[in-house]
Write a protein that holds these residues in place. Structure first.
Motif, PDB file in Angstrom:
ATOM      1  N   UNK A 169       0.753  -1.122   0.040  1.00 29.89           N
ATOM      2  CA  UNK A 169       0.071  -0.046   0.026  1.00 29.89           C
ATOM      3  C   UNK A 169       0.791   1.239  -0.020  1.00 29.89           C
ATOM      4  N   UNK A 170       2.138   1.166   0.699  1.00 33.73           N
ATOM      5  CA  UNK A 170       2.744   2.524   0.808  1.00 33.73           C
ATOM      6  C   UNK A 170       3.559   2.604  -0.709  1.00 33.73           C
ATOM      7  N   UNK A 171       3.801   1.618  -1.298  1.00 35.64           N
ATOM      8  CA  UNK A 171       4.558   1.699  -2.689  1.00 35.64           C
ATOM      9  C   UNK A 171       3.784   2.186  -3.604  1.00 35.64           C
ATOM     10  N   UNK A 172       2.172   2.129  -3.424  1.00 33.84           N
ATOM     11  CA  UNK A 172       1.328   2.418  -4.313  1.00 33.84           C
ATOM     12  C   UNK A 172       1.087   3.967  -4.302  1.00 33.84           C
ATOM     13  N   UNK A 173       1.999   4.783  -3.514  1.00 32.21           N
ATOM     14  CA  UNK A 173       1.391   6.058  -3.138  1.00 32.21           C
ATOM     15  C   UNK A 173       2.150   7.042  -4.397  1.00 32.21           C
ATOM     16  N   UNK A 174       1.655   7.761  -5.171  1.00 32.82           N
ATOM     17  CA  UNK A 174       2.272   8.551  -6.300  1.00 32.82           C
ATOM     18  C   UNK A 174       3.315   9.421  -5.654  1.00 32.82           C
ATOM     19  N   UNK A 175       3.585   9.975  -4.710  1.00 36.73           N
ATOM     20  CA  UNK A 175       4.693  11.015  -4.314  1.00 36.73           C
ATOM     21  C   UNK A 175       5.850  10.083  -4.260  1.00 36.73           C
ATOM     22  N   UNK A 176       5.692   8.863  -3.524  1.00 37.47           N
ATOM     23  CA  UNK A 176       6.928   8.024  -3.565  1.00 37.47           C
ATOM     24  C   UNK A 176       7.324   7.516  -4.546  1.00 37.47           C
ATOM     25  N   UNK A 177       6.332   7.098  -5.447  1.00 43.12           N
ATOM     26  CA  UNK A 177       6.756   6.267  -6.784  1.00 43.12           C
ATOM     27  C   UNK A 177       7.465   7.335  -7.630  1.00 43.12           C
ATOM     28  N   UNK A 178       7.145   8.728  -7.406  1.00 40.64           N
ATOM     29  CA  UNK A 178       7.813   9.715  -8.460  1.00 40.64           C
ATOM     30  C   UNK A 178       9.253   9.803  -7.665  1.00 40.64           C
ATOM     31  N   UNK A 179       9.236  10.060  -6.490  1.00 49.22           N
ATOM     32  CA  UNK A 179      10.558   9.960  -5.810  1.00 49.22           C
ATOM     33  C   UNK A 179      11.649   8.897  -6.205  1.00 49.22           C
ATOM     34  N   UNK A 180      10.891   7.605  -6.002  1.00 45.79           N
ATOM     35  CA  UNK A 180      11.815   6.671  -6.736  1.00 45.79           C
ATOM     36  C   UNK A 180      12.187   6.326  -7.910  1.00 45.79           C
ATOM     37  N   UNK A 181      11.372   7.026  -8.764  1.00 46.96           N
ATOM     38  CA  UNK A 181      11.385   7.304 -10.268  1.00 46.96           C
ATOM     39  C   UNK A 181      12.728   8.173 -10.652  1.00 46.96           C
TER      40      UNK A 181
END
Length: 59
Positions: free
Chosen positions: A30-42
């Motif tokens: 659930x935490x990995x599905x958050x858009x800000x976190x995914x953008x940061x990881x990208x």
């Protein structure tokens, strides 16, 4: 006439340990599905990938 202890109402009892409301997702997926976190990881992954490509091609 002996006094008997009264059981608390169901709404006053604390929830059982380990139980969670059904509408709240849990876990790291659930935490990995958050858009800000995914953008940061990208962005971080892109920088690492560009650095690796630069090392392979130009050094």
């Amino acid at each position: 006439m002996p006094l008997e202890p009264l059981e608390p109402l169901q709404s006053l009892r604390p929830p059982a340990a380990g139980s969670a409301p059904a509408h709240e997702p849990q876990g790291c997926l659930y935490a990995l599905s958050q858009p800000p976190l995914m953008l940061f990881l990208l962005v971080i992954g892109g920088l690492l990938g560009l650095g690796a490509a630069y090392d392979l091609l130009f050094l």
